[in-house]
Scaffold this active site. Structure first.
Site, PDB file in Angstrom:
ATOM      1  CG  ASP A  10      -8.299  -0.466  -1.086  1.00  0.00           C
ATOM      2  OD1 ASP A  10      -8.560   0.749  -1.089  1.00  0.00           O
ATOM      3  OD2 ASP A  10      -7.187  -0.915  -0.712  1.00  0.00           O
ATOM      4  CG  LEU A  11      -6.261   2.428  -6.510  1.00  0.00           C
ATOM      5  CD1 LEU A  11      -6.490   1.735  -7.851  1.00  0.00           C
ATOM      6  CD2 LEU A  11      -6.273   3.943  -6.715  1.00  0.00           C
ATOM      7  CG  ASP A  12      -3.619   3.467  -2.902  1.00  0.00           C
ATOM      8  OD1 ASP A  12      -3.074   3.622  -4.001  1.00  0.00           O
ATOM      9  OD2 ASP A  12      -4.233   4.380  -2.313  1.00  0.00           O
ATOM     10  CB  THR A  18       0.052   3.011  -4.877  1.00  0.00           C
ATOM     11  OG1 THR A  18      -1.133   2.364  -4.453  1.00  0.00           O
ATOM     12  CG2 THR A  18      -0.032   3.334  -6.345  1.00  0.00           C
ATOM     13  CE  LYS A  46       0.283  -1.968   3.148  1.00  0.00           C
ATOM     14  NZ  LYS A  46       0.602  -3.397   3.042  1.00  0.00           N
ATOM     15  CB  SER A 115      -9.863   4.136  -3.339  1.00  0.00           C
ATOM     16  OG  SER A 115      -8.651   4.731  -2.961  1.00  0.00           O
ATOM     17  CB  ALA A 116      -8.961   6.112   1.786  1.00  0.00           C
ATOM     18  CE  LYS A 146     -11.615   2.072   2.061  1.00  0.00           C
ATOM     19  NZ  LYS A 146     -10.639   1.544   1.120  1.00  0.00           N
ATOM     20  CD  GLU A 170      -9.885  -2.114   1.892  1.00  0.00           C
ATOM     21  OE1 GLU A 170      -8.673  -2.239   2.180  1.00  0.00           O
ATOM     22  OE2 GLU A 170     -10.385  -1.020   1.614  1.00  0.00           O
ATOM     23  CG  ASP A 171      -4.227  -3.081   0.899  1.00  0.00           C
ATOM     24  OD1 ASP A 171      -5.236  -2.331   0.837  1.00  0.00           O
ATOM     25  OD2 ASP A 171      -3.071  -2.647   1.003  1.00  0.00           O
TER      26      ASP A 171
END
Ligand code: BG6
Ligand code: MG
Length: 222
Positions: A10-12, A18, A46, A115-116, A146, A170-171
């Site tokens: 995942d990114l953020d 971010t 998130k 990522s979303a 997600k 994932e966070d």
């Protein structure tokens, strides 16, 4: 026995911090509309798409907007968010992440972004790791958010591996559920209680030994 062969990030909140920029931008939007927005509420956003996030925020603020105004507020939020992203430097990649990416690069293990965010590509360019990824799947590629595993399924397909051969970092709760729904191995980055559905949880990447990842690339999902 099936080996794990690839990794999806995942990114953020996983590669870059971010979430703090999303928080500032959503808070400004809420405050401008006349109500407050808390860090606890931000936590619930998130992994949630931009449009769904705004719907939730308006619900919390007990407010309805016309379709045009809704679109305008989304655009304003993104403009504001991107003004923070613009100030990011390439050293803003979260501690410990580069070590893992280096290991994957050196060992020719394919990895993708899942990522979303519709801003994902711009952010990867900003921190100079865009070219490292074998596949990038972002908010512009998916129709289901997600916890639906669509984003990770597309990533697995583009990496040419089976979903169950993927490890997902994932966070967000929704992201962990998406990985689990896709029968992928889920690794939570963040709070153990919040991310209790994950197969493993670490507070951040500095807590992850390369040996742990090496072993996962050999082990089957529990
Ligand atoms: C997710 C974030 O990665 O992307 C959410 O966790 C965000 O907070 C979502 O709303 C969509 O991002 P963007 O950049 O398209 O507004
Ligand atoms: Mg995230």
């Amino acid at each position: 026995m099936k080996n794990h062969k690839a990794v999806i990030f995942d990114l953020d909140g996983v590669i870059v911090d971010t979430a703090k920029f999303h928080f500032k931008a959503w808070k400004k939007l809420a405050n401008d509309l006349g109500f407050d927005f808390t860090e606890e509420q931000n936590e619930q956003l998130k992994g949630v798409s931009r449009v769904e996030s705004l719907k939730k925020i308006l619900k919390w603020g007990n407010m309805e907007l016309t379709e045009d105004e809704f679109k305008r507020q989304m655009a304003l939020k993104n403009e504001n968010y991107l003004s923070y992203v613009d100030q990011m430097e390439d050293d803003e990649i979260l501690p410990g992440v580069s070590k893992v990416l280096d290991y994957l690069n050196e060992n020719n293990i394919p990895y993708a972004l899942g990522s979303a965010s519709k801003n994902a590509r711009a952010i990867l360019h900003k921190i100079n790791i865009y070219e490292n990824f074998d596949a990038i799947v972002d908010g512009t590629d998916v129709s289901k958010a997600k916890p639906d595993p669509e984003v990770f399924f597309i990533a697995a397909k583009r990496l040419n591996v089976k979903p169950e051969e993927c490890i997902v970092f994932e966070d967000s709760v929704a992201g962990i559920q998406a990985a689990n729904n896709g029968k992928m191995l889920s690794i939570g980055i963040g709070d153990k209680t919040t991310l209790k559905e994950a197969d493993y949880v670490f507070a951040n990447f500095t807590e992850i030994d390369i040996e742990f990842i090496e072993n996962l690339l050999r082990k089957e999902k529990k």
